[in-house]
Design a protein around this motif. Structure first.
Motif, short mmCIF file in Angstrom:
data_model
loop_
_atom_site.label_atom_id
_atom_site.label_comp_id
_atom_site.label_asym_id
_atom_site.label_seq_id
_atom_site.Cartn_x
_atom_site.Cartn_y
_atom_site.Cartn_z
N GLY A 74 0.81 -1.17 -0.14
CA GLY A 74 -0.09 -0.16 -0.07
C GLY A 74 0.90 1.22 -0.02
O GLY A 74 0.26 2.39 -0.19
N GLY A 75 1.98 1.14 0.18
CA GLY A 75 2.96 2.14 0.13
C GLY A 75 2.88 3.31 1.29
O GLY A 75 1.97 2.93 2.21
N ALA A 76 3.60 4.38 1.43
CA ALA A 76 3.50 5.14 2.55
C ALA A 76 2.25 5.78 2.33
O ALA A 76 1.65 6.09 3.59
CB ALA A 76 4.77 6.07 2.31
N GLN A 79 -0.28 4.19 4.56
CA GLN A 79 0.32 4.47 6.00
C GLN A 79 -0.27 5.80 6.40
O GLN A 79 -0.72 6.12 7.67
CB GLN A 79 1.61 4.28 6.31
CG GLN A 79 2.23 2.94 6.08
CD GLN A 79 1.62 1.81 6.80
OE1 GLN A 79 0.98 2.27 8.06
NE2 GLN A 79 1.45 0.92 6.29
N PHE A 80 -0.62 6.75 5.53
CA PHE A 80 -1.12 7.96 5.83
C PHE A 80 -2.55 7.69 6.48
O PHE A 80 -2.99 8.38 7.56
CB PHE A 80 -1.56 8.99 4.68
CG PHE A 80 -0.34 9.47 4.08
CD1 PHE A 80 1.10 9.20 4.59
CD2 PHE A 80 0.08 10.18 2.88
CE1 PHE A 80 2.33 9.66 4.24
CE2 PHE A 80 1.22 10.47 2.19
CZ PHE A 80 2.45 10.26 2.90
N ALA A 81 -3.25 6.63 6.27
CA ALA A 81 -4.58 6.45 6.61
C ALA A 81 -4.51 5.30 7.81
O ALA A 81 -5.13 5.53 9.03
CB ALA A 81 -5.24 5.88 5.37
N SER A 174 10.12 7.33 4.27
CA SER A 174 10.23 6.55 2.93
C SER A 174 11.30 6.96 2.16
O SER A 174 11.97 6.03 1.59
CB SER A 174 9.23 7.14 2.34
OG SER A 174 7.91 6.73 2.53
N SER A 175 12.10 8.21 2.47
CA SER A 175 13.23 8.56 1.54
C SER A 175 14.30 8.64 2.36
O SER A 175 15.52 9.08 1.83
CB SER A 175 12.77 9.77 0.81
OG SER A 175 12.46 10.72 1.51
N THR A 176 14.40 8.30 3.50
CA THR A 176 15.75 8.16 4.12
C THR A 176 15.99 7.22 5.19
O THR A 176 17.31 7.00 5.56
CB THR A 176 15.57 9.51 5.25
OG1 THR A 176 16.96 9.83 5.97
CG2 THR A 176 14.63 9.67 6.42
C1 PLP Z 1 7.54 8.60 -1.98
C2 PLP Z 1 7.07 9.08 -0.64
C3 PLP Z 1 5.84 8.83 -0.29
C4 PLP Z 1 4.81 8.26 -1.01
O1 PLP Z 1 5.03 6.78 -1.19
P1 PLP Z 1 3.99 5.81 -2.08
O2 PLP Z 1 4.80 4.52 -1.80
O3 PLP Z 1 4.01 6.07 -3.51
O4 PLP Z 1 2.77 5.88 -1.36
C5 PLP Z 1 5.13 9.34 1.00
N1 PLP Z 1 6.16 10.00 1.81
C6 PLP Z 1 7.64 10.43 1.47
C7 PLP Z 1 8.19 11.04 2.43
C8 PLP Z 1 7.92 9.74 0.18
O5 PLP Z 1 9.31 10.15 -0.25
#
Ligand code: PLP
Length: 360
Positions: A74-76, A79-81, A174-176
């Motif tokens: 489901g990706g980040a 997780q927002f939800a 997600s990016s760190t």
């Molecule tokens: C890429 C990114 C998301 C979104 O990620 P998905 O996997 O596309 O849902 C959310 N937060 C950060 C910090 C991101 O770099």
């Protein structure tokens, strides 16, 4: 065709060693006569892959025993939800620190599930700073404090962990995640989509303190209840098996590189030389406060934006791709995650200097 240096923000470049291992094992993993993508997630072979990946990740990050690691989908964005659905019942709303587009999106989604409060916001600086922590309005009864340690689009990164007292700290990493050592015990929950610095898209990591499990709203989908996934070792239903396996290879690669201390040193060096190139030129510019510049995503603009298209085309001709900035900020962005070799950053710097010499 030979490989390019891929500066894409995500899905992003992978270590060559990992790709080679995947190729070698693609049709027959470990003498099983089948690919990992063909295996039952309930079988012995995949169980060993899953367990090894988890133990390597725990070792790399020093994850304490009272934290669970979940391998979800489901990706980040999911997780927002899921963070509010699983955690909001334990306090009076939640506090969000807004430092860019991703924290704004997390906030907007959380608002659908409860009372959410903006503790601090750097919008006035056009997301080039981090609000001073002494000005954050944190509420002691909150279920959690959410922040985004690295804003992938704006290139803004916290080089410190916020102090939030007893309230659980939740971070979208997600990016760190894995870019440097991390004091996991200072967090309540960490989540990250894999496709930046961890592995292929389709896998989402959640690292959560055990006492935060078991409080999901009753209407939470079963598969998204952290407690249920923890009880089933992330196999309540079919997990993203192939992405889990490839992430496991990335963890092995990181351990062979010397772990996260070594990655941090390399990442700092790569970022510093790129920022130095930008700052020392009158041709390129990075707008972010030097105290919170990202090691992972380096946005920059050309003084003359009419050269953007030519810059991107000539860069691509030189084997440097994925440099176009996010549509919301324009310009360029070089994402230089763990898997981007220093030689790639050097090649980018050489290209930038040459382009500047020809067009300044
Ligand atoms: C890429 C990114 C998301 C979104 O990620 P998905 O996997 O596309 O849902 C959310 N937060 C950060 C910090 C991101 O770099």
């Amino acid at each position: 065709m030979s490989r390019v240096y891929n500066f894409s923000a995500g899905p992003a470049t992978m270590p060559q060693w990992v790709l080679d291992r995947v190729r070698d094992e693609l049709r027959d993993w470990g003498g099983t006569g089948m690919s990992v993508m063909e295996m039952s997630h309930r079988g012995e072979a995949f169980a060993s892959i899953a367990a090894q990946a988890q133990s390597d990740l725990r070792e790399l990050l020093g994850i304490p025993d009272h934290f669970k690691v979940l391998f979800l989908q489901g990706g980040a964005t999911a997780q927002f939800a899921l963070v509010p659905m699983n955690l909001l019942s334990q306090g009076v709303g939640a506090d969000y620190v807004i430092t860019g587009v991703w924290s704004e999106k997390a906030l907007a989604e959380a608002r659908r599930y409860g009372e959410v409060h903006v503790a601090a916001d750097s919008r006035a600086s056009r997301f080039t700073t981090i609000p001073a922590p002494e000005k954050w309005s944190l509420r002691p009864g909150s279920a959690y404090v959410h922040y985004t340690p690295n804003e992938t689009i704006h290139g803004v990164e916290f080089h410190w962990i916020p102090e939030v007292g007893e309230v659980p700290l939740v971070a979208d990493m997600s990016s760190t995640l894995l870019s440097r050592p991390l004091e996991v015990e200072r967090f309540g929950l960490i989540y990250a989509g894999a496709q930046k610095n961890i592995g292929p898209a389709g896998l989402t990591l959640v690292i959560v303190r055990e006492d935060l499990l078991g409080h999901a709203f009753p209407d939470t989908p079963t598969v998204f209840d952290y407690q249920v996934q923890a009880d089933h070792d992330s196999m309540y239903n079919t997990p993203p098996t192939f992405a889990w396996y490839v992430a496991g290879l990335v963890f092995q690669w990181l351990r062979e590189q010397g772990g996260l201390e070594a990655m941090a040193e390399a990442n700092r060096r790569k970022a510093e030389k790129l920022y130095r190139t930008i700052d020392s030129s009158g041709f390129y510019r990075n707008p972010v406060d030097p105290g919170c510049r990202s090691w992972m995503n380096v946005p920059f603009v050309l003084k003359d934006p009419s050269l953007d298209v030519m810059f991107l085309k000539e860069a691509a001709d030189a084997g440097l791709v994925g440099l176009k900035g996010h549509r919301s900020v324009g310009g360029m962005r070089a994402s230089i995650y763990n898997a981007m070799p220093e030689a790639g950053v050097d090649a980018l710097i050489d290209f930038m200097r040459d382009f500047e010499n020809r067009h300044a």
